[in-house]
Design a protein around this motif. Structure first.
Motif, PDB file in Angstrom:
ATOM      1  N   MET A  74      57.084  16.660  -2.684  1.00  0.00           N
ATOM      2  CA  MET A  74      56.922  15.486  -3.551  1.00  0.00           C
ATOM      3  C   MET A  74      58.263  15.119  -4.177  1.00  0.00           C
ATOM      4  N   GLN A  75      58.609  13.856  -4.155  1.00  0.00           N
ATOM      5  CA  GLN A  75      59.861  13.401  -4.735  1.00  0.00           C
ATOM      6  C   GLN A  75      59.787  13.397  -6.259  1.00  0.00           C
ATOM      7  N   PHE A  76      60.954  13.395  -6.869  1.00  0.00           N
ATOM      8  CA  PHE A  76      61.060  13.366  -8.318  1.00  0.00           C
ATOM      9  C   PHE A  76      60.300  12.151  -8.872  1.00  0.00           C
ATOM     10  N   MET A  77      59.372  12.373  -9.790  1.00  0.00           N
ATOM     11  CA  MET A  77      58.569  11.351 -10.463  1.00  0.00           C
ATOM     12  C   MET A  77      57.646  10.582  -9.523  1.00  0.00           C
ATOM     13  N   GLU A  78      57.341  11.124  -8.365  1.00  0.00           N
ATOM     14  CA  GLU A  78      56.483  10.415  -7.414  1.00  0.00           C
ATOM     15  C   GLU A  78      55.093  10.165  -7.983  1.00  0.00           C
ATOM     16  N   ALA A  79      54.497  11.167  -8.621  1.00  0.00           N
ATOM     17  CA  ALA A  79      53.153  10.997  -9.172  1.00  0.00           C
ATOM     18  C   ALA A  79      53.147   9.959 -10.294  1.00  0.00           C
ATOM     19  N   ASP A  80      54.188   9.968 -11.113  1.00  0.00           N
ATOM     20  CA  ASP A  80      54.266   9.004 -12.216  1.00  0.00           C
ATOM     21  C   ASP A  80      54.390   7.580 -11.686  1.00  0.00           C
ATOM     22  N   ASN A  81      55.298   7.391 -10.730  1.00  0.00           N
ATOM     23  CA  ASN A  81      55.514   6.057 -10.173  1.00  0.00           C
ATOM     24  C   ASN A  81      54.274   5.543  -9.437  1.00  0.00           C
ATOM     25  N   HIS A  82      53.615   6.434  -8.721  1.00  0.00           N
ATOM     26  CA  HIS A  82      52.404   6.032  -7.994  1.00  0.00           C
ATOM     27  C   HIS A  82      51.314   5.602  -8.970  1.00  0.00           C
ATOM     28  N   THR A  83      51.148   6.368 -10.049  1.00  0.00           N
ATOM     29  CA  THR A  83      50.128   6.026 -11.041  1.00  0.00           C
ATOM     30  C   THR A  83      50.431   4.675 -11.676  1.00  0.00           C
ATOM     31  N   CYS A  84      51.679   4.459 -12.053  1.00  0.00           N
ATOM     32  CA  CYS A  84      52.077   3.196 -12.671  1.00  0.00           C
ATOM     33  C   CYS A  84      51.833   2.025 -11.719  1.00  0.00           C
ATOM     34  N   ASP A  85      52.216   2.199 -10.465  1.00  0.00           N
ATOM     35  CA  ASP A  85      52.059   1.119  -9.488  1.00  0.00           C
ATOM     36  C   ASP A  85      50.596   0.834  -9.178  1.00  0.00           C
ATOM     37  N   THR A  86      49.760   1.848  -9.281  1.00  0.00           N
ATOM     38  CA  THR A  86      48.327   1.665  -9.029  1.00  0.00           C
ATOM     39  C   THR A  86      47.650   0.933 -10.182  1.00  0.00           C
ATOM     40  N   LEU A  87      48.007   1.303 -11.408  1.00  0.00           N
ATOM     41  CA  LEU A  87      47.347   0.744 -12.584  1.00  0.00           C
ATOM     42  C   LEU A  87      47.939  -0.597 -13.022  1.00  0.00           C
ATOM     43  N   MET A  88      49.223  -0.781 -12.752  1.00  0.00           N
ATOM     44  CA  MET A  88      49.899  -2.038 -13.118  1.00  0.00           C
ATOM     45  C   MET A  88      50.704  -2.529 -11.917  1.00  0.00           C
ATOM     46  N   PRO A  89      50.019  -2.979 -10.878  1.00  0.00           N
ATOM     47  CA  PRO A  89      50.674  -3.319  -9.615  1.00  0.00           C
ATOM     48  C   PRO A  89      51.796  -4.347  -9.791  1.00  0.00           C
ATOM     49  N   GLY A  90      52.939  -4.020  -9.209  1.00  0.00           N
ATOM     50  CA  GLY A  90      54.062  -4.953  -9.188  1.00  0.00           C
ATOM     51  C   GLY A  90      54.950  -4.921 -10.413  1.00  0.00           C
ATOM     52  N   LEU A  91      54.548  -4.240 -11.473  1.00  0.00           N
ATOM     53  CA  LEU A  91      55.341  -4.276 -12.706  1.00  0.00           C
ATOM     54  C   LEU A  91      56.686  -3.590 -12.538  1.00  0.00           C
ATOM     55  N   ARG A  92      56.708  -2.379 -12.018  1.00  0.00           N
ATOM     56  CA  ARG A  92      57.993  -1.677 -11.860  1.00  0.00           C
ATOM     57  C   ARG A  92      58.928  -2.459 -10.945  1.00  0.00           C
ATOM     58  N   LYS A  93      58.383  -3.015  -9.871  1.00  0.00           N
ATOM     59  CA  LYS A  93      59.201  -3.773  -8.933  1.00  0.00           C
ATOM     60  C   LYS A  93      59.784  -5.016  -9.608  1.00  0.00           C
ATOM     61  N   SER A  94      58.988  -5.685 -10.424  1.00  0.00           N
ATOM     62  CA  SER A  94      59.466  -6.881 -11.124  1.00  0.00           C
ATOM     63  C   SER A  94      60.549  -6.530 -12.135  1.00  0.00           C
ATOM     64  N   LEU A  95      60.406  -5.401 -12.799  1.00  0.00           N
ATOM     65  CA  LEU A  95      61.401  -4.978 -13.774  1.00  0.00           C
ATOM     66  C   LEU A  95      62.693  -4.518 -13.114  1.00  0.00           C
ATOM     67  N   ALA A  96      62.571  -3.900 -11.953  1.00  0.00           N
ATOM     68  CA  ALA A  96      63.722  -3.282 -11.300  1.00  0.00           C
ATOM     69  C   ALA A  96      64.769  -4.285 -10.824  1.00  0.00           C
ATOM     70  N   VAL A  97      64.397  -5.543 -10.659  1.00  0.00           N
ATOM     71  CA  VAL A  97      65.370  -6.535 -10.168  1.00  0.00           C
ATOM     72  C   VAL A  97      66.258  -7.055 -11.299  1.00  0.00           C
ATOM     73  N   THR A  98      65.995  -6.642 -12.527  1.00  0.00           N
ATOM     74  CA  THR A  98      66.788  -7.069 -13.675  1.00  0.00           C
ATOM     75  C   THR A  98      67.647  -5.909 -14.155  1.00  0.00           C
ATOM     76  N   SER A  99      68.887  -6.188 -14.549  1.00  0.00           N
ATOM     77  CA  SER A  99      69.787  -5.133 -15.019  1.00  0.00           C
ATOM     78  C   SER A  99      69.248  -4.493 -16.295  1.00  0.00           C
ATOM     79  N   LEU A 100      69.640  -3.251 -16.511  1.00  0.00           N
ATOM     80  CA  LEU A 100      69.190  -2.534 -17.694  1.00  0.00           C
ATOM     81  C   LEU A 100      69.653  -3.248 -18.968  1.00  0.00           C
ATOM     82  N   SER A 101      70.869  -3.736 -18.978  1.00  0.00           N
ATOM     83  CA  SER A 101      71.390  -4.395 -20.182  1.00  0.00           C
ATOM     84  C   SER A 101      70.573  -5.629 -20.533  1.00  0.00           C
ATOM     85  N   GLU A 102      70.120  -6.361 -19.520  1.00  0.00           N
ATOM     86  CA  GLU A 102      69.302  -7.547 -19.778  1.00  0.00           C
ATOM     87  C   GLU A 102      67.894  -7.156 -20.222  1.00  0.00           C
TER      88      GLU A 102
END
Length: 377
Positions: free
Chosen positions: A1-29
């Motif tokens: 299992m990759q680092f944080m795989e269970a956490d990321n899978h749970t997040c993506d299942t319960l809030m589909p698309g949220l992590r992906k939408s956030l990831a395209v924006t820089s941390l500073s923004e």
């Protein structure tokens, strides 16, 4: 299992698309006061994470919630810190509905779920010397309702909230005060938001000052529990503290995990260094998950509150040490070539500032370990 795989899978299942939408924006923004992260959270169903399925929510278990929160913490720290107060407020409201529900509160809860409303917290939320239901506002009876005055600072989600929930002190005929619970629309006359948060770290959490100046609310908008119900509500004090500590642990473990992931991804330091770092942050996650499993089993008694505080302080130590080691292993060039490393290191330190502090609970914990019930605040 990759680092944080269970956490990321749970997040993506319960809030589909949220992590992906956030990831395209820089941390500073994402971390700025003008961040659009909270809007994305709403669009992707985040407000309903811990809302019961019976009300149209996602109905995440405690274990699912902490995994999802950790995953978000690694992507958008300010969003995660801001919305953990939403989860706290929503959880408190639904808990109150079980023991002191009214048609007005029932309708409000269904509206919160149906419209994915964001709820800011005007509760004491575990401050030293106060239970979560301790009044933070003053209410004066008038014709048709109440006039409320008070201040909450800092108040996360101050700029994005749809509702503010708060405990209010209602004057009784004998000169004492009764407990009332108010749910206020963010655009009600007399509710204003003022700058308060002055540091750059976690600026996107919108933690400002909320003032209520002669805010009128109808009688049906203030829940006035009967004395026998108040006893049941006070039992929520311990449950609220447990959830509060659990979500804090998950959020800041996530923030630290982003730095740890960079160390692992870039193969910084020796094999032993990297393994030790991963073990330390995963131990923090495991402690948090263990507490969540206890909550999911229905055990929210005094012993679990003690475990929650032990978990909180152990996770706090692990997070701070992990951040320091990760920054060192990433090296000076990573530190000076981007603001991200310094920012994450600063944001992670805020875990120490959430109540209750070690000092305030030291005597209570020592009494508990000597065989007495744990008393907090």
């Amino acid at each position: 299992m990759q680092f944080m795989e269970a956490d990321n899978h749970t997040c993506d299942t319960l809030m589909p698309g949220l992590r992906k939408s956030l990831a395209v924006t820089s941390l500073s923004e994402l971390e700025s006061e003008q961040s659009g992260a909270i809007s994305l959270f709403r669009v992707h169903g985040g407000p309903n994470l811990v809302v019961p399925v019976s009300y149209g929510g996602t109905g995440a278990t405690a274990l699912e919630a902490v995994r999802a929160v950790r995953a978000l913490g690694a992507v958008a720290p300010s969003l995660t810190v801001a919305t953990m107060m939403h989860h706290f407020s929503v959880g408190s409201l639904f808990g109150m509905a079980e023991v002191a529900g009214t048609p007005a509160l029932e309708a409000a809860l269904r509206r919160i779920a149906g419209q994915r409303m964001l709820v800011a917290s005007g509760f004491a939320e575990g401050r030293v010397g106060q239970g979560i239901l301790a009044p933070t506002m003053q209410a004066r009876p008038v014709d048709g309702g109440f006039v409320i005055n008070g201040v909450k600072k800092p108040c996360s989600l101050a700029d994005s909230m749809d509702l503010l929930t708060a405990s209010v002190a209602l004057p009784a005929p004998d000169g004492s005060t009764d407990l009332g619970l108010a749910l206020l629309a963010a655009d009600v006359d007399g509710l204003t938001v003022h700058p308060f948060w002055s540091t750059f770290a976690l600026a996107g959490a919108q933690s400002h000052e909320v003032r209520l100046n002669d805010v009128f609310v109808g009688a049906e908008e203030v829940l006035v529990p009967q004395p026998e119900v108040i006893e049941k509500l006070l039992e929520l004090h311990g449950v609220g503290l447990i959830w509060f500590q659990m979500i804090i642990c998950a959020a800041y473990t996530g923030i630290a995990s982003r730095l740890v992931h960079q160390v692992l991804e870039r193969s910084r330091g020796s094999v032993s260094d990297r393994a030790a770092l991963a073990v330390r942050i995963e131990s923090a996650a495991a402690l948090t998950e263990g507490l969540a499993l206890r909550v999911d089993s229905g055990d929210t008694a005094n012993d679990t509150l003690a475990r929650a505080l032990v978990t909180r302080y152990a996770v706090q130590d692990a997070v701070v040490r992990s951040v320091g080691q990760a920054v060192e292993l990433l090296g000076g060039m990573a530190y000076v070539s981007s603001c991200d490393v310094a920012y994450l290191a600063a944001a992670a330190q805020a875990i120490a500032f959430h109540p209750p502090s070690r000092t305030s609970t030291a005597e209570g914990l020592l009494g508990y370990f000597a065989g007495q019930p744990l008393l907090v605040g």
